[in-house]
Design an enzyme around this catalytic site. Structure first.
Site, mmCIF file in Angstrom:
data_model
loop_
_atom_site.group_PDB
_atom_site.id
_atom_site.type_symbol
_atom_site.label_atom_id
_atom_site.label_comp_id
_atom_site.label_asym_id
_atom_site.label_seq_id
_atom_site.Cartn_x
_atom_site.Cartn_y
_atom_site.Cartn_z
ATOM 1 N N ARG A 22 -7.531 -1.408 -21.756
ATOM 2 C CA ARG A 22 -6.611 -0.897 -22.788
ATOM 3 C C ARG A 22 -7.129 -1.254 -24.185
ATOM 4 O O ARG A 22 -7.044 -0.443 -25.115
ATOM 5 C CB ARG A 22 -5.222 -1.513 -22.592
ATOM 6 C CG ARG A 22 -4.452 -0.930 -21.427
ATOM 7 C CD ARG A 22 -3.216 -1.750 -21.106
ATOM 8 N NE ARG A 22 -2.372 -1.082 -20.125
ATOM 9 C CZ ARG A 22 -1.401 -1.665 -19.447
ATOM 10 N NH1 ARG A 22 -1.125 -2.952 -19.631
ATOM 11 N NH2 ARG A 22 -0.669 -0.979 -18.579
ATOM 12 N N GLY A 35 -0.631 1.426 -4.796
ATOM 13 C CA GLY A 35 -1.318 1.574 -3.512
ATOM 14 C C GLY A 35 -1.756 3.016 -3.277
ATOM 15 O O GLY A 35 -2.891 3.272 -2.860
ATOM 16 N N ALA A 54 0.056 -7.890 -8.431
ATOM 17 C CA ALA A 54 1.520 -7.906 -8.601
ATOM 18 C C ALA A 54 1.942 -8.947 -9.635
ATOM 19 O O ALA A 54 1.346 -10.037 -9.718
ATOM 20 C CB ALA A 54 2.187 -8.203 -7.270
ATOM 21 N N ASN A 55 2.947 -8.629 -10.385
ATOM 22 C CA ASN A 55 3.406 -9.504 -11.469
ATOM 23 C C ASN A 55 4.413 -10.544 -11.018
ATOM 24 O O ASN A 55 5.154 -10.299 -10.072
ATOM 25 C CB ASN A 55 4.036 -8.636 -12.573
ATOM 26 C CG ASN A 55 2.967 -7.970 -13.402
ATOM 27 O OD1 ASN A 55 2.010 -8.624 -13.790
ATOM 28 N ND2 ASN A 55 3.124 -6.685 -13.663
ATOM 29 N N GLY A 75 3.294 1.694 -2.008
ATOM 30 C CA GLY A 75 3.838 1.816 -3.363
ATOM 31 C C GLY A 75 2.972 2.705 -4.240
ATOM 32 O O GLY A 75 1.986 3.283 -3.778
ATOM 33 N N ALA A 90 0.803 -1.233 0.000
ATOM 34 C CA ALA A 90 0.000 0.000 0.000
ATOM 35 C C ALA A 90 0.831 1.275 0.000
ATOM 36 O O ALA A 90 0.324 2.351 -0.314
ATOM 37 C CB ALA A 90 -0.955 -0.008 1.193
ATOM 38 N N ASP A 146 -5.771 -4.779 -19.105
ATOM 39 C CA ASP A 146 -5.578 -5.102 -20.521
ATOM 40 C C ASP A 146 -6.907 -4.966 -21.283
ATOM 41 O O ASP A 146 -6.956 -4.477 -22.411
ATOM 42 C CB ASP A 146 -5.034 -6.534 -20.654
ATOM 43 C CG ASP A 146 -3.845 -6.756 -19.742
ATOM 44 O OD1 ASP A 146 -2.767 -6.235 -20.041
ATOM 45 O OD2 ASP A 146 -4.009 -7.419 -18.695
ATOM 46 N N HIS A 175 -1.415 -12.202 -18.266
ATOM 47 C CA HIS A 175 -1.150 -10.752 -18.253
ATOM 48 C C HIS A 175 0.338 -10.593 -18.596
ATOM 49 O O HIS A 175 1.180 -10.333 -17.733
ATOM 50 C CB HIS A 175 -1.468 -10.169 -16.875
ATOM 51 C CG HIS A 175 -1.040 -8.732 -16.745
ATOM 52 N ND1 HIS A 175 -1.574 -7.730 -17.502
ATOM 53 C CD2 HIS A 175 -0.105 -8.140 -15.961
ATOM 54 C CE1 HIS A 175 -0.986 -6.583 -17.194
ATOM 55 N NE2 HIS A 175 -0.082 -6.805 -16.265
HETATM 56 P P1 NAD Z 1 5.898 -0.239 -6.141
HETATM 57 O O1 NAD Z 1 7.291 -0.737 -6.050
HETATM 58 O O2 NAD Z 1 5.651 1.222 -6.254
HETATM 59 O O3 NAD Z 1 5.070 -0.746 -4.862
HETATM 60 C C1 NAD Z 1 5.114 -2.061 -4.418
HETATM 61 C C2 NAD Z 1 5.027 -2.040 -2.909
HETATM 62 O O4 NAD Z 1 5.039 -3.401 -2.464
HETATM 63 C C3 NAD Z 1 6.250 -1.352 -2.237
HETATM 64 O O5 NAD Z 1 5.787 -0.366 -1.335
HETATM 65 C C4 NAD Z 1 6.963 -2.491 -1.530
HETATM 66 O O6 NAD Z 1 7.585 -2.079 -0.339
HETATM 67 C C5 NAD Z 1 5.782 -3.424 -1.263
HETATM 68 N N1 NAD Z 1 6.171 -4.792 -0.938
HETATM 69 C C6 NAD Z 1 7.259 -5.496 -1.343
HETATM 70 N N2 NAD Z 1 7.257 -6.715 -0.777
HETATM 71 C C7 NAD Z 1 6.136 -6.782 -0.020
HETATM 72 C C8 NAD Z 1 5.600 -7.773 0.832
HETATM 73 N N3 NAD Z 1 6.203 -8.949 1.003
HETATM 74 N N4 NAD Z 1 4.438 -7.511 1.465
HETATM 75 C C9 NAD Z 1 3.817 -6.326 1.301
HETATM 76 N N5 NAD Z 1 4.295 -5.335 0.535
HETATM 77 C C10 NAD Z 1 5.442 -5.561 -0.120
HETATM 78 O O7 NAD Z 1 5.211 -1.044 -7.316
HETATM 79 P P2 NAD Z 1 3.839 -0.720 -8.056
HETATM 80 O O8 NAD Z 1 4.128 0.118 -9.236
HETATM 81 O O9 NAD Z 1 2.822 -0.277 -7.060
HETATM 82 O O10 NAD Z 1 3.479 -2.164 -8.636
HETATM 83 C C11 NAD Z 1 3.149 -3.221 -7.777
HETATM 84 C C12 NAD Z 1 3.034 -4.522 -8.558
HETATM 85 O O11 NAD Z 1 1.925 -4.481 -9.441
HETATM 86 C C13 NAD Z 1 4.253 -4.833 -9.441
HETATM 87 O O12 NAD Z 1 4.529 -6.222 -9.387
HETATM 88 C C14 NAD Z 1 3.767 -4.446 -10.824
HETATM 89 O O13 NAD Z 1 4.480 -5.096 -11.835
HETATM 90 C C15 NAD Z 1 2.330 -4.897 -10.752
HETATM 91 N N6 NAD Z 1 1.382 -4.343 -11.737
HETATM 92 C C16 NAD Z 1 0.427 -5.180 -12.235
HETATM 93 C C17 NAD Z 1 -0.529 -4.700 -13.117
HETATM 94 C C18 NAD Z 1 -1.593 -5.606 -13.680
HETATM 95 O O14 NAD Z 1 -2.331 -5.162 -14.558
HETATM 96 N N7 NAD Z 1 -1.740 -6.836 -13.241
HETATM 97 C C19 NAD Z 1 -0.491 -3.360 -13.487
HETATM 98 C C20 NAD Z 1 0.489 -2.524 -12.972
HETATM 99 C C21 NAD Z 1 1.438 -3.034 -12.084
HETATM 100 C C1 LMR Z 2 1.180 -3.175 -16.751
HETATM 101 O O1 LMR Z 2 0.600 -3.909 -17.548
HETATM 102 O O2 LMR Z 2 1.194 -1.942 -16.880
HETATM 103 C C2 LMR Z 2 1.854 -3.778 -15.545
HETATM 104 O O3 LMR Z 2 1.763 -5.174 -15.587
HETATM 105 C C3 LMR Z 2 3.240 -3.309 -15.344
HETATM 106 C C4 LMR Z 2 4.177 -3.941 -16.329
HETATM 107 O O4 LMR Z 2 5.228 -4.436 -15.902
HETATM 108 O O5 LMR Z 2 3.859 -3.936 -17.521
#
Ligand code: NAD
Ligand code: LMR
Length: 332
Positions: free
Chosen positions: A163, A18, A131-132, A15, A13, A160, A188
């Protein structure tokens, strides 16, 4: 009568997703304008101070629907009695990486947090993994939380899906809400298959198939698909950070439709545990077209799949099977 608050967990949260997501939840964008919420925010120790800052801002924003905030680095406290869990915690990819390149860092988080959710979340908690690599993290969470029903564990491919609608709306110069029933099949990742064969667009002359309205199969079968597949990478290239506001907004769309239902005649894409539909092997979390009613999703059945689509649907399933093997090798 006022509704009882629902407890919503957001991991990671502190990040960037979050930070975009928690105010949306507190404003009722995820669960509706009459649904009070208690936010549970989890992050890791190095982010504890930043997490507390987010809590301070939530208090300062005086959201009428926000009935409480738990900000913690303790996974048990975070998971206690939660009704919805949005799993964002983990590490994002950087420019030049594929999403599965963050596998070794992220799957172990999902194995560990599976047990906490299983033991401490409310019965029937709905889980969305963001998360990915999202599909494979969700699969690992499912496998290490065997008492959570498989139907309660999903991953985000709604971004997606949105998009794909966005690209069609830009191409046809119509509003995005006039485009419906695109499908994201599979992972994804850059093998996902954005499919418009059943999509329609509403114009002043009524509803018509997107293929007919676009009238350019070459574009739909090439550039449109790669643009959607590569959109995450394009955002990273432009922002030097991965998508956040669109990811947060799509996560709200995913949970809202799951809990409150999809509009009649409309489906959305969700990563869900395969039941073998469309010949996709069981044992994978795969994105399908789904409709939702009374808090349950169901895969849309009986859509015609041509040879072009079949090959793309199978290729992304194969990648998911490979990711599953890789995930287990990272956990060993
Ligand atoms: P970010 O680095 O800004 O935030 C991630 C947060 O997770 C950080 O605050 C970190 O400290 C925290 N974290 C790390 N390990 C943890 C744990 N064990 N428990 C709890 N928190 C933990 O990243 P972001 O840009 O917010 O992206 C987060 C994730 O979402 C990434 O894996 C990103 O690739 C993914 N993502 C997925 C999609 C999708 O469509 N599925 C889209 C965008 C991003
Ligand atoms: C996205 O689709 O924007 C996220 O999964 C972040 C990435 O790594 O592409």
């Amino acid at each position: 009568m006022a509704k009882n608050p629902l407890r919503v967990l957001v991991t990671g949260a502190a990040g960037q997703i979050g930070y975009a997501l928690v105010p949306m939840i507190a404003r009722g964008i995820m669960l509706g304008p009459d649904q009070p919420v208690i936010l549970h925010m989890l992050d890791i120790e190095p982010a504890a101070e930043a997490l507390n800052g987010v809590k301070m801002e939530l208090i300062d924003a005086a959201f009428p629907l926000l009935k409480g905030v738990v900000a913690t680095t303790d996974v048990v406290e975070a998971c206690k009695d939660v009704n919805i869990a949005v799993m964002v915690g983990g590490f994002p990819r950087k420019e030049g990486m594929e999403r599965k390149d963050v596998m070794s860092k992220n799957v172990s988080i999902y194995k560990a947090q599976a047990s906490a959710l299983e033991k401490h979340a409310a019965p029937n908690c709905k889980v969305l993994v963001v998360a990915n690599p999202a599909n494979t993290n969700a699969l690992i969470l499912k496998e290490f939380a065997p008492s959570i029903p498989a139907k309660n564990i999903t991953c985000l491919t709604r971004l997606d899906h949105n998009r794909a609608m966005g690209q069609i709306s830009e191409r046809l110069k119509v509003h995005v809400s006039d485009v419906k029933n695109v499908i994201i099949w599979g992972n994804h990742s850059s093998t996902q298959y954005p499919d418009v064969n059943h999509a329609t667009v509403t114009t002043s002359k009524g509803e018509k198939p997107v293929r007919e309205a676009v009238a350019d199969d070459n574009w739909l079968n090439t550039e449109f698909i790669t643009t959607v597949q590569q959109r995450g990478a394009a955002i990273i290239k432009a922002r030097k950070l991965s998508s956040a506001l669109s990811a947060a907004s799509s996560a709200c769309d995913h949970i809202r439709d799951w809990v409150l239902g999809t509009p009649k005649g409309t489906w959305v894409s969700m990563g869900v545990y395969s039941d073998g539909s469309y010949g996709i092997p069981e044992g994978l979390i795969y994105s399908f077209p789904v409709t939702c009613e009374k808090g349950e999703w169901s895969i849309v059945k009986g859509l015609k799949v041509d040879e072009f689509s079949r090959a793309k649907m199978d290729a992304t399933a194969e990648e998911l099977a490979e990711e599953k093997t890789l995930a287990y090798s990272c956990l060993n």
